[in-house]
Design an enzyme around this catalytic site. Structure first.
Site, PDB file in Angstrom:
ATOM      1  N   HIS A 131      -5.258  -5.527   9.052  1.00  0.00           N
ATOM      2  CA  HIS A 131      -4.126  -4.911   8.345  1.00  0.00           C
ATOM      3  C   HIS A 131      -4.564  -4.231   7.110  1.00  0.00           C
ATOM      4  CE1 HIS A 131      -4.559  -8.902   5.924  1.00  0.00           C
ATOM      5  NE2 HIS A 131      -4.167  -7.987   4.745  1.00  0.00           N
ATOM      6  N   ASP A 137      -6.119 -10.544  13.562  1.00  0.00           N
ATOM      7  CA  ASP A 137      -6.315  -9.701  12.262  1.00  0.00           C
ATOM      8  C   ASP A 137      -7.563  -9.731  11.779  1.00  0.00           C
ATOM      9  OD1 ASP A 137      -5.138  -8.558   9.887  1.00  0.00           O
ATOM     10  OD2 ASP A 137      -4.674 -10.318   8.936  1.00  0.00           O
ATOM     11  N   SER A 176      -7.829  -9.575   0.630  1.00  0.00           N
ATOM     12  CA  SER A 176      -7.803  -9.790   2.355  1.00  0.00           C
ATOM     13  C   SER A 176      -9.008  -9.337   2.770  1.00  0.00           C
ATOM     14  CB  SER A 176      -6.601  -8.875   2.677  1.00  0.00           C
ATOM     15  OG  SER A 176      -5.486  -9.528   2.304  1.00  0.00           O
TER      16      SER A 176
END
Length: 573
Positions: free
Chosen positions: A301, A334, A417
């Site tokens: 993402h 992911d 992230s």
């Protein structure tokens, strides 16, 4: 003896008691000039010298010889008046200029005898009385006789006030300190003592003053030092002027390798910050170096917008920047891999084993929360195999990630992230991916901040996916060959009635079909671990590799049975 002239001297002057001539000049006829009657008695008393030792009544009287004070030891040689002389008289002044009356000398007031330098002591305190307990015995005092007042001084006697030469030393004196002092001695005449004298006493006084001055200087130096120290303390701790705070010295030496500082020192050189721009907007995230060829692992993402022709800029720990390209990514895991070119000196991070992690193990998370690069936070592993799903913004389920995650309380925020979660040996055990938000687990770019519930993809799963992305550009998913009913609200995962597009829910010839799993069956356990929903079953399956064998508990028409199958593989492309 010849008779003296009425004037007292051949030249007509009257000698005074000191031998000086202060009389008036005689008239040519041989008689003395009489006082001026017009002069007031007060003026005569103030200006005219008064003859001493002479009489005006008897012209034949001789002047008396007066002995001057002599040096001690010579008093017995002083001259005294003859015993056969008639009593001397002195004139008594009368008012109005009348002739002076003759007053016998015996009726004059007796001359005052010289006093000692100290008054008599009625308490007999030394040196005049008996010795006290605090002083040595005084020497014997020998009074020296002095001539009577009015005694004639022979010629050559020094005038009053003339210093008397010191007496030669007379040998050792007795009495110690008191032997140097004679209260009856003439002014300036001190008894000479062995080892002492005016010069020596002056030297002793000077030496005493020197010692006093030295002591005062030492005292002043000590007082100055104390005052300076006190002033320094007052100035540093609340006094006037600039305040200077005390500070301890820093720690010396390296930090322990298993401390947070030691772990961060070894990990930070391999961590990078990613700034991504593309058609769907920009994104911020973190990544870490996998190898020396420039491969960097991060979250899908983070770089998703770059798949539509966007750009990726990588910033290294030292501040260097480089452009990167997208190698491949997988939304279901992911995970994504990017690569930088033309960069040397890269520091790959070692990968650990997420299966060996235990709840309570210390961990360190590194990233760029809110674009604050190289931020280090620490915590522990709060839980293992925590099933979470994130994403789903597209609505078709293609962007949903299913992760059997490691849960940590290390603070993780938007921008973390894709960053590494490392153990106490600075080995990567997870990839920070999501945090818990008010509505449930969410990706970090969708949340306001950490609440102490962070989730990381286990590194064992990330390693397999990264290798496939680097080698093939895509990752494979393990499958059992069924379509699940995601709306089922009971316990377990229910096999649906048909697949998407109207096909059968069980793939013919697939792993489930070979174990006689049919539509409507409910899978309640995987390897003896209960599953509560279809999402949990997917997570449990994806935590394995294609080809792994699983034991499933299946219920059909109220009966449970246990089956074993081998996971198949699907290509998401």
């Amino acid at each position: 003896m010849d008779k003296a002239k009425p004037t007292g001297t051949p030249d007509g002057t009257v000698p005074d008691a000191t031998g000086d001539s202060h009389g008036t000049a005689a008239e040519p006829g041989g008689s003395a000039t009489a006082p001026d009657a017009s002069t007031s008695p007060g003026a005569d008393a103030a200006t005219a010298p008064r003859p001493v030792g002479l009489t005006k009544a008897d012209p034949a009287a001789e002047p008396l010889e007066t002995a001057a004070p002599t040096v001690p030891g010579q008093a017995e040689e002083a001259a005294v008046p003859p015993a056969t002389e008639p009593p001397a008289t002195v004139p008594a002044p009368r008012a109005g200029g009348a002739p002076d009356a003759v007053v016998p000398a015996q009726q004059q007031a007796p001359a005052e005898r010289p006093r000692p330098l100290h008054a008599p002591d009625p308490y007999s305190t030394p040196p005049y009385g008996e010795p006290g307990p605090w002083a040595p015995a005084p020497p014997v005092q020998r009074p020296v006789p002095t001539p009577a007042h009015g005694t004639y001084l022979p010629a050559g006697t020094p005038a009053h006030g003339t210093p008397v030469p010191p007496v030669p030393e007379a040998g050792p004196a007795q009495g110690g300190e008191w032997g140097r002092y004679d209260p009856w001695a003439a002014p300036g005449a001190l008894v000479a003592e062995s080892g002492g004298g005016p010069g020596e006493r002056r030297r002793e006084r000077r030496a005493g003053r020197g010692r006093l001055v030295g002591a005062a200087l030492v005292l002043a130096l000590v007082a100055g030092a104390v005052g300076g120290y006190v002033g320094m303390r007052l100035e540093r701790h609340g006094g006037l002027g600039t305040v200077e705070l005390e500070q301890t010295s820093g720690q010396a030496g390296e930090r322990a390798p298993d401390s947070v500082a030691g772990i961060a020192a070894r990990t930070l050189p391999g961590v990078v910050t990613l700034h991504v721009s593309g058609g769907d907007g920009g994104a911020l995230g973190t990544g870490f170096v996998l190898d020396g060829r420039g491969h960097i692992l991060t979250n899908q993402h983070v770089v998703e917008s770059a798949s539509d022709g966007g750009s990726i800029r990588v910033t290294f720990n030292g501040g260097e920047t480089a452009r990167a390209r997208l190698v491949g990514g997988d939304p279901g895991y992911d995970l994504a891999v990017v690569k930088v070119s033309g960069v040397s000196g890269l520091t790959p991070l070692p990968l650990g084993d997420s299966d060996d992690v235990r709840v309570g193990d210390p961990v360190v998370a590194i990233g760029a929360p809110f674009d604050l690069a190289n931020t280090v936070t620490s915590g522990i592993i709060s839980a293992k195999e925590r099933p979470i799903t994130a994403g789903g913004e597209k609505g078709d389920g293609t962007d949903i990630s299913y992760v059997d995650a490691l849960q940590t309380d290390a603070p993780i925020n938007p921008g973390n992230s894709g960053g590494p979660l490392v153990d106490e040996r600075a080995r990567v055990i997870g990839i920070n991916s999501a945090i818990h938000a008010a509505g449930g687990p969410a990706r970090q770019d969708d949340s306001a901040g950490s609440v102490g519930l962070g989730f990381a993809i286990p590194v064992n799963q990330a390693k397999r996916v990264a290798e496939e992305l680097i080698n093939h550009g895509r990752a494979t998913h393990p499958v059992i060959g069924v379509t699940l009913d995601m709306g089922y609200e009971g316990e377990g995962a229910k096999v649906g009635g048909e697949a998407a597009g109207g096909g059968p829910a069980v793939t013919p010839g697939g792993p489930a079909d070979r174990t006689d799993i049919a539509a409507g069956d409910v899978i309640t356990e995987v390897d003896g671990v209960p599953v509560a929903s279809g999402e949990e079953l997917i997570i449990k399956i994806r935590s394995h590799r294609p080809g792994d064998r699983l034991a499933l508990t299946v219920e059909r028409d109220g009966e449970s049975r246990r089956v074993t199958l081998e996971l198949g593989s699907s290509d998401p492309s």
